[in-house]
Design a protein around this motif. Structure first.
Motif, PDB file in Angstrom:
ATOM      1  N   ILE A  73       0.852  -1.189   0.000  1.00  0.00           N
ATOM      2  CA  ILE A  73       0.000   0.000   0.000  1.00  0.00           C
ATOM      3  C   ILE A  73       0.885   1.235   0.000  1.00  0.00           C
ATOM      4  O   ILE A  73       1.775   1.361   0.857  1.00  0.00           O
ATOM      5  CB  ILE A  73      -0.928  -0.020   1.244  1.00  0.00           C
ATOM      6  CG1 ILE A  73      -1.890  -1.211   1.112  1.00  0.00           C
ATOM      7  CG2 ILE A  73      -1.679   1.296   1.397  1.00  0.00           C
ATOM      8  CD1 ILE A  73      -2.855  -1.365   2.252  1.00  0.00           C
ATOM      9  N   PRO A  74       0.686   2.139  -0.975  1.00  0.00           N
ATOM     10  CA  PRO A  74       1.493   3.368  -0.986  1.00  0.00           C
ATOM     11  C   PRO A  74       1.262   4.121   0.323  1.00  0.00           C
ATOM     12  O   PRO A  74       0.127   4.207   0.803  1.00  0.00           O
ATOM     13  CB  PRO A  74       0.927   4.157  -2.170  1.00  0.00           C
ATOM     14  CG  PRO A  74       0.227   3.144  -3.037  1.00  0.00           C
ATOM     15  CD  PRO A  74      -0.279   2.097  -2.095  1.00  0.00           C
ATOM     16  N   LYS A  75       2.332   4.642   0.877  1.00  0.00           N
ATOM     17  CA  LYS A  75       2.247   5.319   2.171  1.00  0.00           C
ATOM     18  C   LYS A  75       1.172   6.406   2.165  1.00  0.00           C
ATOM     19  O   LYS A  75       0.409   6.551   3.116  1.00  0.00           O
ATOM     20  CB  LYS A  75       3.608   5.929   2.524  1.00  0.00           C
ATOM     21  CG  LYS A  75       3.747   6.343   3.968  1.00  0.00           C
ATOM     22  CD  LYS A  75       5.052   7.098   4.206  1.00  0.00           C
ATOM     23  CE  LYS A  75       5.021   8.441   3.506  1.00  0.00           C
ATOM     24  NZ  LYS A  75       6.267   9.220   3.678  1.00  0.00           N
ATOM     25  N   SER A  76       1.072   7.118   1.062  1.00  0.00           N
ATOM     26  CA  SER A  76       0.096   8.223   0.982  1.00  0.00           C
ATOM     27  C   SER A  76      -1.350   7.726   1.067  1.00  0.00           C
ATOM     28  O   SER A  76      -2.227   8.442   1.529  1.00  0.00           O
ATOM     29  CB  SER A  76       0.293   9.007  -0.311  1.00  0.00           C
ATOM     30  OG  SER A  76       0.124   8.139  -1.420  1.00  0.00           O
ATOM     31  N   TYR A  77      -1.589   6.493   0.612  1.00  0.00           N
ATOM     32  CA  TYR A  77      -2.954   5.950   0.689  1.00  0.00           C
ATOM     33  C   TYR A  77      -3.400   5.781   2.132  1.00  0.00           C
ATOM     34  O   TYR A  77      -4.539   6.042   2.480  1.00  0.00           O
ATOM     35  CB  TYR A  77      -3.018   4.590  -0.024  1.00  0.00           C
ATOM     36  CG  TYR A  77      -3.350   4.704  -1.479  1.00  0.00           C
ATOM     37  CD1 TYR A  77      -2.579   5.483  -2.327  1.00  0.00           C
ATOM     38  CD2 TYR A  77      -4.435   4.035  -2.026  1.00  0.00           C
ATOM     39  CE1 TYR A  77      -2.879   5.596  -3.670  1.00  0.00           C
ATOM     40  CE2 TYR A  77      -4.748   4.140  -3.371  1.00  0.00           C
ATOM     41  CZ  TYR A  77      -3.972   4.919  -4.186  1.00  0.00           C
ATOM     42  OH  TYR A  77      -4.267   5.027  -5.512  1.00  0.00           O
ATOM     43  N   LEU A  78      -2.472   5.288   2.948  1.00  0.00           N
ATOM     44  CA  LEU A  78      -2.788   5.028   4.347  1.00  0.00           C
ATOM     45  C   LEU A  78      -3.247   6.314   5.035  1.00  0.00           C
ATOM     46  O   LEU A  78      -4.089   6.284   5.941  1.00  0.00           O
ATOM     47  CB  LEU A  78      -1.541   4.480   5.052  1.00  0.00           C
ATOM     48  CG  LEU A  78      -1.761   3.836   6.411  1.00  0.00           C
ATOM     49  CD1 LEU A  78      -2.530   2.533   6.257  1.00  0.00           C
ATOM     50  CD2 LEU A  78      -0.436   3.563   7.107  1.00  0.00           C
ATOM     51  N   CYS A  79      -2.686   7.436   4.581  1.00  0.00           N
ATOM     52  CA  CYS A  79      -2.921   8.709   5.258  1.00  0.00           C
ATOM     53  C   CYS A  79      -4.238   9.373   4.888  1.00  0.00           C
ATOM     54  O   CYS A  79      -4.615  10.375   5.498  1.00  0.00           O
ATOM     55  CB  CYS A  79      -1.794   9.693   4.933  1.00  0.00           C
ATOM     56  SG  CYS A  79      -0.191   9.035   5.360  1.00  0.00           S
ATOM     57  N   ARG A  80      -4.935   8.830   3.899  1.00  0.00           N
ATOM     58  CA  ARG A  80      -6.120   9.529   3.415  1.00  0.00           C
ATOM     59  C   ARG A  80      -7.250   9.563   4.443  1.00  0.00           C
ATOM     60  O   ARG A  80      -8.032  10.490   4.472  1.00  0.00           O
ATOM     61  CB  ARG A  80      -6.646   8.838   2.146  1.00  0.00           C
ATOM     62  CG  ARG A  80      -5.675   8.913   0.998  1.00  0.00           C
ATOM     63  CD  ARG A  80      -5.970  10.085   0.092  1.00  0.00           C
ATOM     64  NE  ARG A  80      -5.357   9.859  -1.191  1.00  0.00           N
ATOM     65  CZ  ARG A  80      -6.035   9.580  -2.311  1.00  0.00           C
ATOM     66  NH1 ARG A  80      -7.354   9.513  -2.284  1.00  0.00           N
ATOM     67  NH2 ARG A  80      -5.403   9.379  -3.437  1.00  0.00           N
ATOM     68  N   TYR A 121       6.326   1.949   0.525  1.00  0.00           N
ATOM     69  CA  TYR A 121       5.115   1.128   0.603  1.00  0.00           C
ATOM     70  C   TYR A 121       5.049   0.504   1.983  1.00  0.00           C
ATOM     71  O   TYR A 121       6.071   0.237   2.604  1.00  0.00           O
ATOM     72  CB  TYR A 121       5.156  -0.004  -0.429  1.00  0.00           C
ATOM     73  CG  TYR A 121       5.056   0.457  -1.852  1.00  0.00           C
ATOM     74  CD1 TYR A 121       3.855   0.945  -2.371  1.00  0.00           C
ATOM     75  CD2 TYR A 121       6.151   0.372  -2.703  1.00  0.00           C
ATOM     76  CE1 TYR A 121       3.763   1.353  -3.694  1.00  0.00           C
ATOM     77  CE2 TYR A 121       6.065   0.775  -4.033  1.00  0.00           C
ATOM     78  CZ  TYR A 121       4.869   1.264  -4.524  1.00  0.00           C
ATOM     79  OH  TYR A 121       4.768   1.658  -5.830  1.00  0.00           O
ATOM     80  N   ILE A 122       3.838   0.231   2.443  1.00  0.00           N
ATOM     81  CA  ILE A 122       3.729  -0.588   3.647  1.00  0.00           C
ATOM     82  C   ILE A 122       3.046  -1.894   3.272  1.00  0.00           C
ATOM     83  O   ILE A 122       2.282  -1.958   2.294  1.00  0.00           O
ATOM     84  CB  ILE A 122       2.960   0.115   4.793  1.00  0.00           C
ATOM     85  CG1 ILE A 122       1.496   0.326   4.411  1.00  0.00           C
ATOM     86  CG2 ILE A 122       3.611   1.425   5.183  1.00  0.00           C
ATOM     87  CD1 ILE A 122       0.625   0.495   5.624  1.00  0.00           C
TER      88      ILE A 122
END
Lengths: 493, 493
Positions: A73-80, A121-122
């Motif tokens: 999962i792209p790091k930025s996705y997690l932050c949404r 990515y995580i």
């Protein structure tokens, strides 16, 4: 194996150690060289496969389809989604590079600094973000809804304290992710899935569960409401066994997933997600097993019946085998999985102990004299009771016995739970009772403050606000403020 | 959908683009936001599930058991086998940290530098190392052998150029890892599994394959011998469809896995590993499909038969539906998966095009006049041929037709391969023929130098040294040195 069995700690001596030893001795799983990650051994995996097959069938019967989404999962996705990142960022495996290279100063390999990723990515701890990022392109109109999708996958949460099956850094699970056109439909699916889990756990795993709602404090990160099923282990501790989350429009808003509704107006999509994991294996082991080893519910046992010949010489073995073959055939015809263990390098006593340790529900032992008399010794694993039965009609007898065992271990677990569930009125009473273990039904004022106070002082948490049962209002045992209904407190795994 | 279908590039115009478009338009898979990783959509996943189920059954029939090993591999493990690390270190995802934290300078999250791992992990590109690291504790005596284990898992190889199904950074696969007491037994299992793969691919996927041995240059990193099955796509390129590796004692030595043999002497364990992946989905699509869309082999089609009613009003639909219901029931009784598509928001022509695109093997169309005449229109997807058939006995007819389609597409693919397989004597002839695509049977001197020269000059590689067929010796087309038998050269995916 008999020697190893002797080494199994008794539940009454140390329940926790008994569990840890049993998982390993019964060949279910073991620690791996990777921190907090387990190896699921063939016997353990065979049980998990049976659970998967049944759940998968039940999901599909409700219209769910399987799919597969990326591990990373792209790091930025997690932050949404603000609560979501708060809940998962602190315990995740981070991929920062995509290459190793030979160490110029040594013989091994090192991370190649030139292969640093622009965005890290995580490894997925759960897949709401990547899936809702994908749904954005799949959903345009109310005609595209509902979207009912499940995936079977591995996930990773970097837990500090791990225990085989109960809490591991990597675990296997299924995660359902549904998209709906209305809040009502999404809520109905959320409830449908918690009911499905309860059915599965009670009918197949023979574990009684209490269905309820989580307190706001215990909700899934990003959910507006979390349903849970809670089981009680033999030591009186609770084990959360499955959850179904109503996510409202939170993820649709975070990933801008809208659809044109029947009135031709754009609207955010309504979401829910639901999952069970290999943690259920822990519940299965801890609910039914005893000091002799595993006790498996017949509906999930990889081997349901084992037949052990008792013989003095090859001629006797041959004679017994000839009589056993038609029984094996008949059992198979009834859909029963049976093993005839005629291995000559292990003695019957050793085999008996081994199959007890492995939780095989029914054991038939048959010797030369049995053949003469037309009899067979039948042992049921749940009660360890032995009986001499007639060889004639034995397959049908075993089939009925398996159902009887399935029901019996469920009833036994239910009685155990009932005997360890009490109602208290005062906080003093609560503090005394919680020390004895089990579920405590008490009034609570509905605030996180009170919940956290109780947790800090007694290590007990609110397992759920039960959906069924007594809904008489009262006053909070701690603050005296009004309470809508009693909730279940317990210490938990 | 009809509009989208119109957009499908013709194979003759651009085979590669046709494939890329078809995978997406037929709802099989799509690119994800994660570099080189795909989302497998429900329709594509349903085909993969059918493949999994059949393979899993075939594995278990040979005594193999499933298990599960960790996703992450300690960096030091990868380095234990020299060739293995050389083969995989340059394209792997590296986990270096176990936590994110709030960015003190911003609104997002960053990698927490305090959460750096002492030893990095890589996401498994294949699991020989972690599995043989585990087997060390499982194997002590010849009585523990053979150990026949498979796992279904996701793996990751950081490929630079990716294509849906054919080459993706993350893919799904199964990997079998067997341990044996003798070299002969391990070799026999290696061959048994390549034969099993060939059977599966030919009988279920309807793809003819050539079984052979890889040249040393194309061997799996760490193997002493690699068996392969090679298929030919419609454009004449080869696709490696499954491999089985005899690993000798390489991994046992790297991880110090010994057993006490029957002579009571310690010996290193003999190993093999074998795998097929979601790459097979690419082979399936490219072998049979046409300019109208997918053509699926009936044995793997999620929907084998679709029934489309042709009606002018609700009354007609009701009448047709009453006649269709018993046909649906009868088809199901025969184990055939059938869909009755009476949705009223899509016109028959649209439905026809959609099911053609999705490769549903048989379509029945039934109107009011058919009911009067006791007939039904039957369309077979492989030839697109339509026939009027009697309604009476239609289920049995469809059952036979499905088998006929299964055989027909296999035979068609076989003829295609045969027509594109040629024998050459000289390197000049080879250079000319390789431009036309297909398999070229030529003599080769057995050296890596010659193989690499041919590859550099023609982009063709040795696909395999065939196990069956002509084994007449000759002289190498390039060097004139002796050759034991002809090998297969081709350009490949």
């Amino acid at each position: 194996m008999a020697k190893e069995l002797k080494g199994l700690t008794k539940r009454s001596d140390n329940y926790s150690q008994w569990y840890n030893e049993l998982v390993v001795k019964a060949d279910l799983a073991e620690q791996s060289p990777v921190r907090g990650c387990m190896v699921i051994k063939p016997y353990g995996y065979a049980i998990w496969e049976k659970m998967q097959q049944q759940l998968d069938k039940m999901f599909k019967e409700t219209g769910v389809q399987n799919a597969y989404f990326p591990l990373l999962i792209p790091k930025s996705y997690l932050c949404r989604e603000a609560e979501h990142v708060e809940g998962f960022a602190k315990e995740c495996a981070v991929v920062t590079h995509y290459r190793l290279k030979n160490d110029p100063n040594g013989s091994g390999v090192i991370v190649d600094p030139d292969a640093k990723l622009e965005e890290e990515y995580i490894i997925r701890p759960t897949s709401e973000t990547i899936i809702w990022g994908t749904y954005r392109n799949w959903i345009h109109s109310y005609r595209d809804l509902p979207l009912l999708i499940n995936q079977w996958a591995n996930v990773m949460r970097w837990e500090m304290r791990t225990r085989l099956f109960l809490r591991t850094a990597e675990f296997l699970w299924q995660e359902g992710h549904c998209a709906h056109a209305t809040a009502e439909e999404s809520e109905a699916r959320t409830v449908q899935m918690i009911n499905l889990y309860a059915d599965f756990v009670e009918k197949y795993m023979a574990i009684p569960v209490i269905k309820g709602v989580k307190s706001p404090n215990e909700r899934f990160a990003g959910a507006v409401n979390t349903y849970t099923i809670e089981a009680m282990m033999q030591d009186g501790k609770a084990l959360q066994s499955g959850t179904s989350h109503n996510l409202g429009q939170n993820f649709a808003k975070a990933f801008d997933v809208t659809f044109v509704n029947k009135d031709n107006k754009p609207e955010y999509v309504w979401a829910n997600s639901w999952g069970v994991s290999t943690r259920l294996m822990g519940a299965l082991i801890m609910t039914h097993s005893d000091d002799n080893g595993l006790v498996l519910p017949p509906h999930l046992a990889p081997i349901q019946v084992v037949i052990v010949p008792i013989y003095k010489n090859d001629e006797q073995l041959k004679q017994i085998s000839e009589h056993v073959q038609p029984i094996v055939d008949e059992l198979k015809k009834l859909g029963i999985s049976v093993k005839y263990d005629d291995a000559d390098n292990r003695r019957p006593g050793f085999k008996f102990a081994d199959y007890e340790l492995k939780g095989v529900p029914v054991r038939l032992a048959i010797g030369a004299r049995d053949i003469e008399n037309g009899t067979v010794e039948v042992m049921r694993r749940d009660t360890l009771e032995k009986k001499e039965e007639k060889l004639e009609g034995i397959a049908q007898h075993v089939a009925e016995l398996l159902e009887d065992i399935q029901n019996n271990i469920f009833e036994k677990a239910l009685k155990q739970r009932e005997s360890m569930t009490r109602t208290v009125e005062t906080y003093d009473e609560f503090k005394e009772e919680i020390e004895k273990g089990g579920f405590i039904l008490a009034h609570w004022d509905g605030t996180t403050e009170t919940e956290e106070l109780v947790k800090a002082e007694t290590k007990a948490t609110i397992r759920c606000i039960p959906l069924d049962g007594d809904t008489t209002p009262g006053v909070c045992m701690v603050t005296g403020k009004p309470s809508k209904q009693r909730v279940i407190f317990a210490r938990s795994y």
